[in-house]
Scaffold this motif. Structure first.
Motif, PDB file in Angstrom:
ATOM      1  N   GLY A 108       0.794  -1.218   0.000  1.00 39.41           N
ATOM      2  CA  GLY A 108       0.000   0.000   0.000  1.00 39.41           C
ATOM      3  C   GLY A 108       0.826   1.267   0.000  1.00 39.41           C
ATOM      4  N   ARG A 109       2.144   1.131   0.004  1.00 38.89           N
ATOM      5  CA  ARG A 109       2.983   2.318  -0.018  1.00 38.89           C
ATOM      6  C   ARG A 109       2.968   2.930  -1.418  1.00 38.89           C
ATOM      7  NH1 ARG A 109       5.166   3.091   4.519  1.00 38.89           N
ATOM      8  NH2 ARG A 109       6.301   4.868   3.651  1.00 38.89           N
ATOM      9  N   PRO A 110       3.026   4.252  -1.538  1.00 41.03           N
ATOM     10  CA  PRO A 110       2.886   4.889  -2.854  1.00 41.03           C
ATOM     11  C   PRO A 110       4.054   4.600  -3.772  1.00 41.03           C
ATOM     12  CG  PRO A 110       3.533   6.506  -1.198  1.00 41.03           C
ATOM     13  CD  PRO A 110       3.237   5.238  -0.458  1.00 41.03           C
ATOM     14  N   ARG A 111       3.740   4.316  -5.024  1.00 40.12           N
ATOM     15  CA  ARG A 111       4.801   4.158  -6.020  1.00 40.12           C
ATOM     16  C   ARG A 111       5.247   5.526  -6.533  1.00 40.12           C
ATOM     17  NH1 ARG A 111       5.482   4.325 -11.303  1.00 40.12           N
ATOM     18  NH2 ARG A 111       7.117   3.050 -12.238  1.00 40.12           N
ATOM     19  N   LEU A 112       4.296   6.447  -6.668  1.00 42.99           N
ATOM     20  CA  LEU A 112       4.616   7.815  -7.075  1.00 42.99           C
ATOM     21  C   LEU A 112       5.126   8.587  -5.857  1.00 42.99           C
ATOM     22  CD1 LEU A 112       1.448   8.553  -9.236  1.00 42.99           C
ATOM     23  CD2 LEU A 112       3.717   7.969 -10.078  1.00 42.99           C
ATOM     24  N   CYS A 113       6.291   9.176  -5.989  1.00 41.74           N
ATOM     25  CA  CYS A 113       6.863   9.926  -4.866  1.00 41.74           C
ATOM     26  C   CYS A 113       5.973  11.117  -4.527  1.00 41.74           C
ATOM     27  CB  CYS A 113       8.259  10.406  -5.236  1.00 41.74           C
ATOM     28  SG  CYS A 113       9.034  11.422  -3.953  1.00 41.74           S
TER      29      CYS A 113
END
Length: 518
Positions: A215-220
């Motif tokens: 669930g961590r964002p791929r887009l910074c």
């Protein structure tokens, strides 16, 4: 010039007249007048016999060698003058934790931008031109992939360039700032798209695996960019790009030669430090939940209708040692879908359920699509729809009903067979290209230490039954769902409504517009 063109055209017409007078062309008008009745499997009398090269029966098996450092080297030989070689690393946004958030995205933009031996991107592009090759870097949610395709006789130089690019990148302040500007540009570009696919994938994963691993964002995140420094990127590389977390794979190369080149070029560049890795290797935890992103999607498209995107996520099995993985892939093709603007054609899924029972029946649905994102310890099966904002409630009912009603309907044999054939053909067609074989080899060896041959997957697909599909659907809808929306979501359905729609489908009913018919 006109006289020259007339001469060429005149010669062409003369050549055509000569060809039509040759004996082999007389069969266009046989004694019966036509030859169109002859099956393509039968030879035509009078024509020379076709000489073909018999199949050799050669099968290239994959080979895997583990070096003392833990680095794995995998290869499969192939015909051709070129080879694809690259590195698949167990590193991505899911491993970042809070400390490294966003670094993967910035590192992707730094890839092949300069090394100790090749100071700038121009130097690397010049070297690639000399090798007759191309480069690529893709950092997904759970893996980082660096790859090159070059001539086979240039494999040694390609391995050296790979090692330099991955373990000795140029992390000068100006290079990192340029990468951060590229990330900002990507965010700006997303604001101009009515269908921001990268953002949609991010939000549904964040809703499904809230605040952990997948669930961590791929887009910074933009507010995270100021904190990313050359020192932080270097720390990320030292923590993640370790030999035990890497697989070097090649397609179209001799295995023993590859092992020798990897030993010479990669082993000396690994850090000697025994410091523990700071990677977050915790197991993913499905949480379910909802995330709604209010966003203006039509501001840059004056003639584009205002749309809102709705995504319903269901728990999907892992691609590693899970018996439901292959049936879930068949289910994905069974549901199918696409956009209302599709031109159709063979293999486009025009006979899938979401096409026939959603797009063809509801004029207000602009797209309805089933997607599946699978990882080593979980996944997300997504039903994605786009419609006018005031139709989101109806869109949710239609999408939920199509998946929830499956256990209560008899799945037609022809429908199931079509989905399996489409999956089998997609599998085999994709594996005709070296880069796809490379990625398949690298990912499988990274996940399970070996590669399952495509023939085995083909047989597994063939054995999928309607009961398997029903079992997978039950497993999906018995978990709490994930819900995400992007756009004007003021009239989006409530999360509790989605749960009820999945648990209580309109059995033996069909939604048509805003009404429900028996």
């Amino acid at each position: 010039m006109a006289a020259r063109m007339a001469l060429v055209h005149g010669s062409s017409r003369h050549a055509v007249r000569i060809a039509l007078q040759r004996p082999c062309c007389r069969y266009k008008s046989s004694s019966s007048g036509k030859i169109i009745g002859i099956p393509l499997t039968n030879p035509i009398d009078g024509l020379p016999k076709v000489v073909t090269v018999p199949p050799s029966g050669t099968k290239f098996a994959s080979e895997v060698t583990t070096l003392p450092s833990g680095l794995r080297v995998a290869s499969v030989d192939a015909f051709g003058l070129h080879c694809t070689v690259g590195v698949v690393i167990n590193a991505g946004p899911r491993h970042e934790g809070n400390f490294f958030t966003g670094v993967s995205h910035v590192l992707e933009k730094l890839a092949f931008g300069g090394t100790e031996k090749f100071p700038t991107r121009d130097h690397i592009l010049g070297e690639l031109e000399r090798l007759g090759g191309i480069c690529d870097c893709q950092i997904g949610r759970d893996t980082s992939i660096f790859a090159l395709s070059v001539r086979r006789d240039k494999l040694s130089s390609a391995i050296e360039l790979l090692a330099q690019s991955i373990l000795r990148p140029n992390l000068g302040a100006e290079h990192v700032e340029e990468a951060k500007r590229t990330v900002r540009f990507e965010w700006d570009a997303l604001d101009l798209k009515p269908d921001p696919e990268a953002l949609l994938q991010d939000v549904i994963n964040q809703a499904a695996y809230r605040e952990n691993t997948l669930g961590r964002p791929r887009l910074c995140p933009l507010d995270r960019l100021p904190a990313i420094s050359p020192k932080l990127v270097q720390s990320f590389i030292e923590s993640m790009f370790r030999p035990e977390r890497m697989v070097i794979a090649a397609v179209g190369a001799s295995h023993q030669h590859l092992v020798e080149l990897v030993t010479q070029n990669f082993q000396p560049l690994f850090p000697k430090s025994t410091k523990a890795s700071e990677a977050d290797d915790s197991i993913s935890q499905w949480t379910g939940g909802q995330i709604m992103v209010k966003k203006e999607l039509a501001s840059a498209h004056a003639d584009f209708p205002p749309l809102a995107h709705l995504l319903i996520g269901l728990y999907a099995p892992s691609h590693v040692e899970d018996q439901d993985f292959v049936p879930s892939c068949v289910l994905n093709l069974l549901m199918g879908g696409g956009g209302s603007f599709s031109a159709g054609g063979p293999g486009k899924g025009m006979f899938s359920r979401l096409y026939q029972r959603v797009l063809n029946r509801h004029h207000w649905v602009f797209s309805a699509l089933a997607l599946q994102h699978t990882y080593s310890d979980g996944g997300v099966f997504v039903l994605h729809g786009a419609a006018p904002p005031d139709r989101l409630q109806e869109l949710a009912k239609v999408l939920c009903n199509e998946i929830a009603i499956l256990p209560y309907e008899k799945i037609d044999n022809e429908e199931l067979s079509r989905a399996k054939r489409q999956l089998q053909s997609t599998l085999m067609m994709n594996l005709e290209t070296r880069p796809v074989i490379f990625e398949d080899l690298g990912r499988q060896v990274l996940a399970r230490g070996r590669r399952i041959p495509p023939e085995q997957y083909y047989d597994m697909i063939e054995k999928v039954t309607a009961d398997d599909i029903v079992r997978v659907v039950h497993r999906m809808i018995n978990n709490i769902p994930a819900l995400a929306g992007v756009g004007d979501i003021s009239q989006a359905p409530k999360y509790q409504d989605i749960i009820e729609m999945l648990q209580k489908p309109a059995t033996k009913k069909r939604f048509w517009g805003s009404k429900v018919f028996q």
